[in-house]
Write an enzyme that holds these catalytic residues in place. Structure first.
Site, PDB file in Angstrom:
ATOM      1  N   HIS A  87       0.845  -1.200   0.000  1.00  0.00           N
ATOM      2  CA  HIS A  87       0.000   0.000   0.000  1.00  0.00           C
ATOM      3  C   HIS A  87       0.874   1.241   0.000  1.00  0.00           C
ATOM      4  CE1 HIS A  87      -2.225   3.300   2.158  1.00  0.00           C
ATOM      5  NE2 HIS A  87      -3.033   3.050   1.154  1.00  0.00           N
ATOM      6  N   SER A  88       0.633   2.149  -0.950  1.00  0.00           N
ATOM      7  CA  SER A  88       1.339   3.421  -1.035  1.00  0.00           C
ATOM      8  C   SER A  88       2.854   3.179  -1.104  1.00  0.00           C
ATOM      9  CB  SER A  88       0.950   4.308   0.149  1.00  0.00           C
ATOM     10  OG  SER A  88       1.372   5.633  -0.050  1.00  0.00           O
ATOM     11  N   MET A  89       3.656   3.727  -0.183  1.00  0.00           N
ATOM     12  CA  MET A  89       5.091   3.453  -0.195  1.00  0.00           C
ATOM     13  C   MET A  89       5.364   1.959  -0.145  1.00  0.00           C
ATOM     14  SD  MET A  89       8.050   4.525   2.574  1.00  0.00           S
ATOM     15  CE  MET A  89       7.524   3.224   3.701  1.00  0.00           C
TER      16      MET A  89
ATOM     17  N   CYS B 149       4.067  -0.188  -1.877  1.00  0.00           N
ATOM     18  CA  CYS B 149       4.158  -0.683  -3.255  1.00  0.00           C
ATOM     19  C   CYS B 149       5.611  -0.676  -3.716  1.00  0.00           C
ATOM     20  CB  CYS B 149       3.306   0.175  -4.191  1.00  0.00           C
ATOM     21  SG  CYS B 149       1.539   0.150  -3.851  1.00  0.00           S
TER      22      CYS B 149
ATOM     23  N   LEU C 161      -1.688  -1.275  -4.079  1.00  0.00           N
ATOM     24  CA  LEU C 161      -2.816  -0.474  -3.614  1.00  0.00           C
ATOM     25  C   LEU C 161      -2.401   0.993  -3.544  1.00  0.00           C
ATOM     26  CD1 LEU C 161      -3.961  -2.744  -0.614  1.00  0.00           C
ATOM     27  CD2 LEU C 161      -4.757  -2.852  -2.988  1.00  0.00           C
TER      28      LEU C 161
END
Length: 375
Positions: free
Chosen positions: A176-178, A180, A203
């Site tokens: 998720h976010s970072m 990723c 995500l």
């Protein structure tokens, strides 16, 4: 999971706080607090935002790297009975996130009799702090942790450092976010050779190249380093100008699009707020200083090796101001078309998609990720 069970699982998100209070009580107490920050920080309030599901699946691991030792909080459903099936879902949180942000998805995976593992990143949640936070060192820790957990709990793999812990397992890697970026680094640098990764799920991934965090932006790097050494400077802004706004603070307004009086939504916002004020400024800045952009050419090259069959699924949030869906164009143009199976845009949803619209996220995750992992 049959169609009726799936509909029931994705229809309503539920939770059981360890305090035994109802969500209505918890929300009302928080809303009535004269000073929300002071109230949320009270030790007796902790159990209001500690969920039974998380507590029942929590385990701490000591992870040894060459230059540092870490105590890492994990949440998993592995046991002395072994690992459920052959697929393990590994969830990697982002900047200032912790494992709790995945709670709706963890319950979904667990209800489908699948194995999951997630963690608090170093310096966040209940994991130990570091003196610095180089992104690739965090990635190395995640890899070592996954290996340690699989060795401990897999009945098919002896607890031996010389044995490949991924034998017989398929990994679904979710960031998720970072997270990723962490997941992509993890795959490209450590896990591609294991042939274990079946699917990568991204995500709300951040912009592929964040120029402001480039190491050749010397003024920005020096400014970040100054705040890293004097974190109280950032604390002044957070404490005096932002977090005093409570649910109107930036960490809530940018993470949630949904509004209204739904008690579950309000509870998740207060839960997010509690996590926000628990995060240390020094840790946040440390991760920005340690940022490493993914080498997308190299990453794509690994993906396209002829003996690899990875799938990539991307979730974007339509109303996300932190990772706008326009950022996804780079990924759609860059990632090999045979690997990029689907890009899903969640309507009326912001950055913390699992807390903003958990039912919608779970419904799509079940259909596009879990069900396809069986194929």
């Amino acid at each position: 999971m049959n169609m009726a069970e799936r509909a029931e699982a994705t229809k309503s998100w539920s939770c059981e706080p360890l305090s035994g209070k109802t969500l209505e009580e918890i929300v009302q107490n928080a809303e009535n607090a004269a000073d929300l920050v002071a109230y949320i920080r009270k030790p007796e309030v902790d159990l209001d935002f500690r969920l039974k599901f998380i507590a029942e699946h929590e385990e701490f691991f000591n992870v040894q790297l060459s230059d540092r030792n870490s105590r890492i909080r994990t949440c998993h459903n592995l046991s002395d009975k072994g690992i459920r099936g052959d697929t393990v879902f590994v969830f990697v949180p982002g900047l200032a996130g912790n494992l709790e942000q995945f709670e709706p998805l963890l319950e979904l995976v667990d209800s489908d009799q699948k194995a999951f593992l997630t963690l608090d990143l170093p310096g966040f949640g209940h994991s130990s702090e570091w003196s610095d936070y180089p992104m690739l060192k965090v990635v190395e820790l995640i890899f070592v942790l996954v290996c340690d957990v699989l060795r401990k709990w897999s009945t098919a793999v002896p607890n031996n450092d010389n044995v490949n812990p991924f034998n017989g397992h398929k990994i679904v890697l979710v960031g998720h976010s970072m997270g990723c970026f962490l997941a992509c680094h993890l795959y490209e640098q450590h896990m591609a050779d294991t042939k274990a990764v079946q699917t990568l799920v991204l995500l709300t991934p951040p912009k592929a190249h964040i120029e402001q965090l480039s190491k050749d932006k010397h003024i920005i790097q020096w400014a970040l380093y100054g705040v890293f050494k004097l974190p109280w400077l950032f604390d002044v802004y957070r404490n005096k100008f932002d977090q005093v706004k409570g649910l109107q603070s930036s960490g809530i307004k940018q993470y949630f699009y949904q509004q209204g009086d739904d008690v579950k939504l309000k509870y998740r916002k207060f839960w997010q707020f509690k996590n926000n004020i628990s995060n240390k400024s020094r840790t946040i800045i440390g991760y920005l200083l340690g940022w490493e952009t993914v080498d997308w050419v190299k990453f794509n090259g690994v993906l396209t090796q002829t003996d690899m069959k990875q799938k990539i699924i991307i979730f974007g949030a339509e109303k996300d101001p932190i990772a706008p869906i326009e950022n996804l164009e780079f990924y759609k143009q860059t990632i090999n078309k045979e690997c990029l199976r689907k890009v899903i845009i969640l309507p009326d949803c912001s950055h913390n998609l699992c807390f903003d619209r958990p039912e919608l996220v779970c419904e799509n995750f079940q259909r596009e990720v879990i069900d396809n992992s069986k194929l």
